[in-house]
Enzyme design. Structure first.
Site, PDB file in Angstrom:
ATOM      1  N   ASP A  68     -10.024 -13.249   2.446  1.00  0.00           N
ATOM      2  CA  ASP A  68      -8.765 -12.895   3.304  1.00  0.00           C
ATOM      3  C   ASP A  68      -8.963 -13.424   4.620  1.00  0.00           C
ATOM      4  OD1 ASP A  68     -10.555 -10.487   3.379  1.00  0.00           O
ATOM      5  OD2 ASP A  68      -9.106  -9.559   4.657  1.00  0.00           O
ATOM      6  N   GLU A 133     -11.180  -7.392   3.935  1.00  0.00           N
ATOM      7  CA  GLU A 133     -12.037  -7.211   5.030  1.00  0.00           C
ATOM      8  C   GLU A 133     -11.324  -7.227   6.319  1.00  0.00           C
ATOM      9  OE1 GLU A 133     -15.239  -7.762   8.161  1.00  0.00           O
ATOM     10  OE2 GLU A 133     -13.260  -9.154   7.640  1.00  0.00           O
TER      11      GLU A 133
END
Length: 375
Positions: A68, A133
């Site tokens: 991400d 994250e």
């Protein structure tokens, strides 16, 4: 085009803004399957994760990272489209180029190269990859670690491909992180007309001396690995944006980045002691988002330092500075954890970029680390 650069471009082309993986993990999984990895997709809520292993027994060495990225922001401010990877003047541009799709690409191709040369390597190679994250980080690495505990799997060594480098690739290895403790302080006053302060009780005036004391407090002196614990106030809000009303309430948001010389319990206790010395009503909500951790010099740190020296001819600095990372979840199980990745000068900025040559050098560094640990 090199294998690492080609893979990095494929990953960057996916607009995988937290928590949407957008197929990045599928690209990685297909590559890993071809070299004998056993894949365990692990979806928690709306977050895609996977755990992949190759080999048997120990030591278990894991690459960890996230697919991400943060939002691109104002795309008109970019010189190139953020999700159209572009090479210009030796740099690869695109959201995630440094944080951390370039690192992911180097991990995969380094492992491919290592397995080709060492098909019967010792121990186990693993990948722990999440798409959570950059966000709230509740359905990503922390949940994968729970899965590993339930299945009696323990990571001995973990290299996270976060962009740790400062000026040139490999100049910094992050071998620890400070703890992170957030507080939301609400101070109660009494609302009233600003011309009649005797009929009100201004929470801004009430809390100011206490905030000054909190800001001046020496929480600890740090140690050889960590700087002194610091408190920073990030936001103060009170009132309605008008000039003739004394507000009835005030909210203060603050954060501790703390060393191993203290604990979250001691910090909370001292804050309450300071506030209780003053005559006002208050409440605090606490959120703890990470314990401090440290990986001292030893097998993993030495392997990384030697690999950097071999490829870049520099001696890296060991550092525990910076924000939090998913290493905080992995290190709690006694795992040796380091962060080693690209230069971080443009992360989370417009025109995020990474040197193309750095991707090639990082691939070589990762291959050498694998060799030092597993051969």
């Amino acid at each position: 085009m090199s294998e690492t650069l080609e893979l990095a471009k494929s990953l960057i082309s996916k607009a995988s803004v937290t928590p949407d993986d957008k197929g990045c993990q599928s690209i990685m999984i297909e590559r890993l399957k071809k070299i004998g990895f056993e894949i365990h997709p692990l979806k928690f809520g709306d977050v895609d994760n996977f755990w992949a292993t190759r080999g048997n027994g120990g030591p278990l060495f894991a690459f960890a990272g996230h697919t991400d990225v943060v939002p691109a922001g104002n795309e008109d401010a970019w010189n190139t489209a953020p999700f159209e990877p572009t090479i210009k003047d030796g740099f690869l541009y695109g959201r995630g180029a440094a944080d951390m799709k370039g690192g992911l690409a180097s991990m995969v191709t380094a492992t491919e190269n290592f397995v080709k040369e060492n098909p019967n390597h010792n121990g186990t190679i693993a990948f722990l990859i999440t798409s959570d994250e950059e966000g709230v980080a509740i359905n990503g690495t922390v949940k994968v670690m729970d899965y590993l505990k339930e299945n009696n799997q323990k990571i001995d060594f973990c290299l996270i491909g976060e962009p740790s480098s400062s000026a040139i690739l490999g100049d910094v290895i992050r071998n620890g992180r400070r703890g992170c403790l957030n507080g939301s302080l609400t101070v109660k006053g009494k609302q009233g007309h600003i011309a009649y302060p005797q009929l009100a009780n201004n929470p801004i005036h009430l809390v100011t001396p206490a905030l000054n004391q909190l800001c001046d407090e020496e929480w600890d002196n740090g140690n050889e690995h960590f700087p002194a614990t610091s408190l920073q106030i990030s936001n103060i809000h009170s009132g309605y944006g008008v000039t003739n009303v004394i507000p009835g309430e005030l909210e203060v948001l603050f954060n501790f980045r703390y060393s191993t010389e203290t604990t979250k319990e001691l910090l909370q206790k001292r804050v309450v002691e300071i506030l209780d010395d003053y005559d006002f009503e208050y409440s605090i909500d606490w959120q703890h988002s990470g314990f401090p951790f440290l990986t001292p010099k030893g097998r993993l740190v030495d392997a990384c330092a030697e690999a950097i020296s071999n490829v870049k001819s520099i001696e890296p600095e060991l550092s525990t500075s910076g924000g939090t990372s998913d290493g905080r979840f992995i290190a709690q199980e006694g795992t040796q954890v380091v962060e080693l990745g690209p230069v971080n000068a443009t992360i989370h900025q417009v025109n995020e970029s990474v040197l193309v040559q750095d991707l090639e050098d990082l691939t070589r560094i990762y291959s050498k680390v694998l060799t030092k640990i597993l051969v």
